[in-house]
Scaffold this active site. Sequence first.
Site, mmCIF file in Angstrom:
data_model
loop_
_atom_site.group_PDB
_atom_site.id
_atom_site.type_symbol
_atom_site.label_atom_id
_atom_site.label_comp_id
_atom_site.label_asym_id
_atom_site.label_seq_id
_atom_site.Cartn_x
_atom_site.Cartn_y
_atom_site.Cartn_z
ATOM 1 N N GLU A 112 0.831 -1.211 0.000
ATOM 2 C CA GLU A 112 0.000 0.000 0.000
ATOM 3 C C GLU A 112 0.860 1.254 0.000
ATOM 4 O O GLU A 112 1.809 1.340 0.771
ATOM 5 C CB GLU A 112 -0.933 0.020 1.226
ATOM 6 N N GLY A 138 3.333 2.132 11.083
ATOM 7 C CA GLY A 138 3.000 1.389 12.301
ATOM 8 C C GLY A 138 2.590 -0.038 12.010
ATOM 9 O O GLY A 138 2.986 -0.966 12.711
ATOM 10 N N GLU A 170 -2.659 -3.595 6.884
ATOM 11 C CA GLU A 170 -3.834 -4.451 7.066
ATOM 12 C C GLU A 170 -3.991 -5.569 6.055
ATOM 13 O O GLU A 170 -5.105 -6.092 5.895
ATOM 14 C CB GLU A 170 -5.092 -3.583 7.039
ATOM 15 N N ASN A 171 -2.934 -5.984 5.349
ATOM 16 C CA ASN A 171 -3.069 -7.056 4.344
ATOM 17 C C ASN A 171 -4.077 -8.102 4.839
ATOM 18 O O ASN A 171 -3.966 -8.598 5.947
ATOM 19 C CB ASN A 171 -1.724 -7.755 4.126
ATOM 20 N N GLU A 178 -5.891 -2.205 12.694
ATOM 21 C CA GLU A 178 -5.695 -3.121 11.556
ATOM 22 C C GLU A 178 -6.839 -4.114 11.427
ATOM 23 O O GLU A 178 -7.205 -4.495 10.311
ATOM 24 C CB GLU A 178 -4.349 -3.854 11.691
ATOM 25 N N HIS A 199 -9.743 -2.600 9.688
ATOM 26 C CA HIS A 199 -9.522 -2.556 8.238
ATOM 27 C C HIS A 199 -9.986 -3.839 7.543
ATOM 28 O O HIS A 199 -10.228 -3.802 6.325
ATOM 29 C CB HIS A 199 -8.030 -2.381 7.941
ATOM 30 N N GLU A 231 -9.023 4.829 6.262
ATOM 31 C CA GLU A 231 -8.209 5.209 7.417
ATOM 32 C C GLU A 231 -8.982 5.972 8.494
ATOM 33 O O GLU A 231 -8.721 5.796 9.682
ATOM 34 C CB GLU A 231 -6.993 6.021 6.948
#
Length: 934
Positions: free
Chosen positions: A173, A307, A310-311, A344, A347, A366
């Site tokens: 990303e 940080g 979120e894959n 995460e 997401h 986000e």
Amino acid sequence: MHLLFLTLLFLESHFCVQSSESNSPVGNNMATNGLPFPWSKMRLPNYIVPVHYHLLIHPNLTTLRFNGSVKIEIDVKNNTNWVVLHSKNLKIFTATVLDEHEAHLSDKVLSVLEYPPHEQIAIFSPKILTSGEKYFLYLEFGAPLSDGFYGFYKSTYRTKAGETRVLASTHFEPTSARMALPCFDEPTFKANYTVRIRRGPSHIALSNMPLEQTVEIGNGLFEDQFEVSVKMSSYLLAFIVCDFKSVSGITATGINISIYAVPEKWHQTHYALEAALRLLEFYEQYFNILYPLPKLDLIAIPDFQSGAMENWGLTTYRETSLLYDPDISSASDKLWVTIVIGHELAHQWFGNLVTMEWWNDIWLNEGFARYMEFVSVGAVYPELKIEDHFLDTCFGAIGRDSLNSSRPISSLAENPTQIKEMFDTVSYDKGACILHMLRHFLTDEGFQSGIIRYLRRFRYSNARNEDLWDSLIKTCSEEEFTAGEHCYSSTQATKNAYRFAGEHVDLKKMMYTWTLQKGIPLVTVKRQKRKLYIGQERFLKIVLPDDPSWHSLQDGYLWHIPLTYKTSHSDHEIKHIFHTKSDVLTLDEEVDWVKLNTDMNGYYMVHYDEEGWNALTELLRVNHTALSFTDRAGLIHNAFQLVTAGRLSLDRALDLISYLKSETHNVPLLQGLGYLQSFYKLIEKRNIADVTYNLKTYILQYFRDVIDKQSWSDDGTVSDRRLREEVLSLACDFGYPPCLEKAKQLYDSWVESNGTISLPTDVSETVYMIGAQDDSGWAYLLKKYGVSMCETEKSKFLSALASSKDSEKLLRLLQLGMDGTVIKTQNLPSLIYMVARNPMGHFLAWDFVKKHWDELVEKFPLGSFGIRNIIVGTVTQFSSTEELREVEAFFKSITEQVSQLRITQVATENLEKNIVWLRRNLETMRTWLQQRLN
């Protein structure tokens, strides 16, 4: 011969490629081989859509290269000879187009044109690809593992024995999947992925989906084959080859969750597992949509720029964002890990299940994930008091949004640099704050049911800004609407009528005023008997109403504000939609005071007339608990922001916080203390000795009772511990003798034990900071930094090392950060900031950035978190016109690189804000302090 063949093929394509406007025929772009490139736009054509990627990838962790092949099933919408897709820094060995039976369309070698400025390649098929037919695009490729933090990159870690080990990990990303495989690297091109990874016997491979089977293929190699993924955008694809260990658990709905880390840090994974299990279960219930994958891995990568990421099914983290050691990590560290996991996991629904259509609406990912951190952690871990931190999120957003260099939440972003810059305070923090305001407006239940509708309507698809507003309100009957239901009237649907406080509201129109224009509104209030005269304008920190440019900066700005207020005679909030430049509200009776923006639920500033500020200042003095802690913190914030903007005198704001001696809640206390400390740091850097000394003396005298009652322990609630961490750090930084003595005593004991005794975790950084002030202490901490196996502990060591008053030591730290061996490159931006905020280091850090600018941009691409933090972290330490001229001259010298960067404007405007603050307030501060200390 080969070049001539390519030319002939290209000429042939003129007669076959679609010539409709939507297909954007050939422009002036030239491929690397000198031939015209068949596509002129930054974004890909939409007439070829990927359906399914079959990917084989083989990283060699010895040669630090990878090879791969990908077979992409494509859906052709219009007849064409060209397939245009993304590729960056990849060598394409073979390109073939196959029909639906996987037979070659041509027996010739297919040409591949490259156009690096757009990171695109084009493959020519001699046979027309027919609309509606199924084809496969097959490519073989290779490249070195990336040296940075994007694409398929190498990461390393050191064992306790000193051995360096290598792993390979991905971060795609926003636009870096194209660095790992040729692909259609835009969020709307969602597809399924079947991944195979080759590795050696001492490693494991991970990807988004569970492992289906492992096949031994000879030469000591194994091939791990993973299940087919759900339909997803390319930036969510992930794969890793490493030798990590894991701990696992299963949720109530059968999802297998695993936490992976470096083997010798395995013991630091247990808290993350507990948090991930509980938070995922919360989200499944809150969204009323089950997590759609069989597993979710969370893995701590030793080299990671942001940080976390979120894959889908394989979330990646910086070690400090995932690993928790109860013997070393503080209460703040624990909260941070919990928040990042909450972000995460949110997401997995907002971003993964429903993805924004284009990066201009990245806030839909986000902003939601940032807001859901607070919703989820507040529900699952109430003891962490996350609500104490939400105000800081909104105050940070206001800090950015009150500058003219801000931007609308939904903003134009086309190229990769512009897209990277969209991952900023506006998308994350302002996005979260307007969602909080919206939730308060719709009610908790109305907000929750609305976002469930949104997720269900757009799952496995893409959405735009307006799709959210259309989904949030259900349609209802006229009877339900008249009865006050939170819904659109079916007969009024075209007007988007929604009832709020007895008024009909167009929700979409209201929210456009918050997402399509930049800035934050300032609501002005004047009370006369039972009348409230209110106005709204754009709040700007630097420009005053008497400035000639003020009116032009206000033109066209109008918000639909869900206004709330309380008075001395009401125990509940009163609501009103304020959508004109001015209005008059009538109170039921005369009151002693009125406070707008109840509990800071709205994203707007408030400025009262003199009588209004006097009444609130007196209220805080005699009965501060008549207002909630959020209202008290909000008043302090508003007052000092208005001081910065020149709309309120500094002495009036300082008088407002004189009640803090009686304050028992840490949020308003730290808000007031934080402003005083920031003024001190600003004045200290200007070497204004008398005001610096007097301000430090006043703070230590005024807050002495709060300082003295702090224990050097880890006792108390999370709020108590946060207050202790902040207050003792400030006291020691200001040279308060009892603080220095205790910190030195603890440091000496720790050194005597060779670092084996456990310091109280909340004060350990303060202890290290005092220890770092002499040569032997600094050297010892640097040695401990090199051998520590806990990144959280190392970050505390680094902060202490950067607090040294010795410029040679500070320069050595910066050089170590640039070298990247002892201090990892990922920590260089934060190190530069640490040195810059040190009064002895702010010129040093700036000179270092100027000298090494080209190297820094190589390590941290333009627009990235890293380069933005470096720019802001150094420039915002300055506060003189001479420094402003120097900064502007440097930015001018690198115009070609930074012309498209918004962050240089943000940094410069913050510097101007510092200059203006000193000019407006220094003498007032000097006089006020003299009066109080005398």
